[in-house]
Motif scaffolding. Structure first.
Motif, PDB file in Angstrom:
ATOM      1  N   THR A   1       0.788  37.776 -25.247  1.00 23.19           N
ATOM      2  CA  THR A   1       1.304  39.122 -24.953  1.00 23.19           C
ATOM      3  C   THR A   1       1.946  39.152 -23.573  1.00 23.19           C
ATOM      4  OG1 THR A   1      -0.364  40.182 -26.367  1.00 23.19           O
ATOM      5  CG2 THR A   1       0.685  41.547 -24.666  1.00 23.19           C
ATOM      6  N   GLU A   2       1.276  38.562 -22.601  1.00 23.67           N
ATOM      7  CA  GLU A   2       1.844  38.502 -21.252  1.00 23.67           C
ATOM      8  C   GLU A   2       3.126  37.684 -21.232  1.00 23.67           C
ATOM      9  OE1 GLU A   2       0.545  37.071 -16.726  1.00 23.67           O
ATOM     10  OE2 GLU A   2      -0.820  36.808 -18.433  1.00 23.67           O
TER      11      GLU A   2
ATOM     12  N   ASN B   1       5.991  39.673 -23.152  1.00 25.20           N
ATOM     13  CA  ASN B   1       6.366  40.892 -22.437  1.00 25.20           C
ATOM     14  C   ASN B   1       7.146  40.590 -21.166  1.00 25.20           C
ATOM     15  OD1 ASN B   1       5.265  42.629 -24.319  1.00 25.20           O
ATOM     16  ND2 ASN B   1       3.327  42.870 -23.247  1.00 25.20           N
ATOM     17  N   ASN B   2       6.963  39.409 -20.616  1.00 23.89           N
ATOM     18  CA  ASN B   2       7.734  39.024 -19.432  1.00 23.89           C
ATOM     19  C   ASN B   2       9.168  38.648 -19.777  1.00 23.89           C
ATOM     20  OD1 ASN B   2       5.617  39.433 -17.638  1.00 23.89           O
ATOM     21  ND2 ASN B   2       4.884  37.322 -17.793  1.00 23.89           N
TER      22      ASN B   2
ATOM     23  N   THR C   1      11.160  40.440 -21.832  1.00 23.10           N
ATOM     24  CA  THR C   1      11.971  41.630 -22.062  1.00 23.10           C
ATOM     25  C   THR C   1      11.242  42.855 -21.561  1.00 23.10           C
ATOM     26  OG1 THR C   1      12.969  43.018 -23.782  1.00 23.10           O
ATOM     27  CG2 THR C   1      10.990  41.780 -24.377  1.00 23.10           C
TER      28      THR C   1
ATOM     29  N   THR D   1      10.905  45.466 -23.263  1.00 20.01           N
ATOM     30  CA  THR D   1      10.235  46.072 -24.418  1.00 20.01           C
ATOM     31  C   THR D   1       8.831  45.501 -24.582  1.00 20.01           C
ATOM     32  OG1 THR D   1      12.378  46.289 -25.516  1.00 20.01           O
ATOM     33  CG2 THR D   1      10.407  46.516 -26.889  1.00 20.01           C
ATOM     34  N   VAL D   2       7.864  46.370 -24.740  1.00 17.11           N
ATOM     35  CA  VAL D   2       6.485  45.928 -24.919  1.00 17.11           C
ATOM     36  C   VAL D   2       6.297  45.398 -26.334  1.00 17.11           C
ATOM     37  CG1 VAL D   2       4.059  46.620 -24.904  1.00 17.11           C
ATOM     38  CG2 VAL D   2       5.648  47.587 -23.219  1.00 17.11           C
ATOM     39  N   VAL D   3       5.763  44.181 -26.441  1.00 18.36           N
ATOM     40  CA  VAL D   3       5.536  43.545 -27.723  1.00 18.36           C
ATOM     41  C   VAL D   3       4.050  43.619 -28.065  1.00 18.36           C
ATOM     42  CG1 VAL D   3       5.720  41.409 -29.060  1.00 18.36           C
ATOM     43  CG2 VAL D   3       7.455  41.975 -27.362  1.00 18.36           C
ATOM     44  N   THR D   4       3.740  44.154 -29.226  1.00 19.46           N
ATOM     45  CA  THR D   4       2.358  44.211 -29.698  1.00 19.46           C
ATOM     46  C   THR D   4       2.123  43.066 -30.666  1.00 19.46           C
ATOM     47  OG1 THR D   4       2.291  46.619 -29.466  1.00 19.46           O
ATOM     48  CG2 THR D   4       0.610  45.603 -30.848  1.00 19.46           C
TER      49      THR D   4
ATOM     50  N   TRP E   1      12.354  35.101 -29.691  1.00 18.53           N
ATOM     51  CA  TRP E   1      10.930  34.772 -29.596  1.00 18.53           C
ATOM     52  C   TRP E   1      10.710  33.285 -29.867  1.00 18.53           C
ATOM     53  CZ3 TRP E   1       9.394  39.390 -33.197  1.00 18.53           C
ATOM     54  CH2 TRP E   1       9.349  40.562 -32.440  1.00 18.53           C
TER      55      TRP E   1
END
Length: 261
Positions: free
Chosen positions: A134-135, A138-139, A141, A143-146, A199
């Motif tokens: 997750t870290e 998220n670094n 972009t 946009t928060v990725v779940t 990704w």
């Protein structure tokens, strides 16, 4: 009916076919030398998981296997990338009755007739991997990725329940519920192909970039526990098995030669 163009596979183990999850016994022994014996015994679950996923997911999904990561001797568990997002699918062939409680895995002890904590706990490992990924993503972009995490039980005789009403951080998934779960993923079209490719590219580059550091770390650990000839006892054992297999192959050729002669 399986999709005409099934899910793709990317196997990052240096000794594997990059487009296949299947490994021969010799390749698994090579993996044991690099990743340890626990990986050797657990890898058949990854092969089985890949087979089931390809029966339900199309080419817009890709399963990444054996991606190396820093501070881990073993590679990451299977990572599924697709229009539905990023999913950590930790497969296991554990047998028996299990329970998920408080983000912990419990196994039913038939002797004491009660549940006890299962060790080593795969849920804790998955939680750690999800936090790291997750870290990492998220670094890349704003946009928060779940990232969804699942513990997949592949033995049809295994039963798992959750005593909590709220959804746990790592949800258990039994094999009989896997087709319905994958059907739901197929219907979720949250991300475009370009995002999936970003990704995948980031994950592959990170794995390659950190592989050298992981190898150096492994060498330091092996230096601290060297056996005869600079190898650990486990490595000598595996090399002995490989030598025995080679010897059996040679003997088989001789037998075949004299039988046909």
């Amino acid at each position: 009916m399986p999709p005409i163009n099934p899910m793709k596979i990317l196997n990052l183990a240096p000794f594997a076919n990059r487009r296949s999850a299947s490994l021969s016994l010799v390749q698994r022994l090579q993996g044991a030398l690099q990743y340890g014996l626990s990986w050797f015994w657990n890898y058949p679950a990854q092969e089985r998981l890949a087979e089931l996923l390809r029966e339900h997911l199309d080419r817009y999904f890709i399963l990444v296997l054996n991606a190396p990561w820093p501070n881990r001797r073993q590679p990451l568990p299977p990572i599924l990338l697709g229009p539905s997002g990023i999913h950590i699918l930790y497969p296991t062939l554990l047998k028996g009755d299990y329970r998920v409680k408080g983000n912990r895995l419990w196994v039913y002890d038939t002797g004491k007739q009660r549940f006890r904590p299962y060790r080593p706990d795969p849920i804790q490992e998955v939680l750690q991997v999800r936090e790291q990924l997750t870290e990492f993503f998220n670094n890349l972009t704003a946009t928060v990725v779940t990232i969804e995490a699942r513990l997949v039980f592949l033995d049809p005789a295994t039963y798992v329940d959750s005593v909590e009403r709220e959804e746990t951080a790592v949800s258990p998934l039994m094999v009989d519920g896997l087709p319905r779960y994958l059907e739901q993923l197929s219907r979720q079209r949250r991300y475009q192909r370009t995002q999936i490719q970003k990704w995948l590219t980031a994950l592959v580059h990170a794995s390659r970039g950190r592989m050298a550091a992981a190898i150096r770390s492994q060498r330091r650990r092996r230096t601290a526990a060297r056996g005869m000839g600079g190898l650990t006892r486990t490595q000598w054992l595996i090399l002995g098995v490989l030598a025995a297999l080679d010897l059996l192959i040679v003997i088989g050729f001789f037998i075949l030669f004299f039988v046909l002669d």
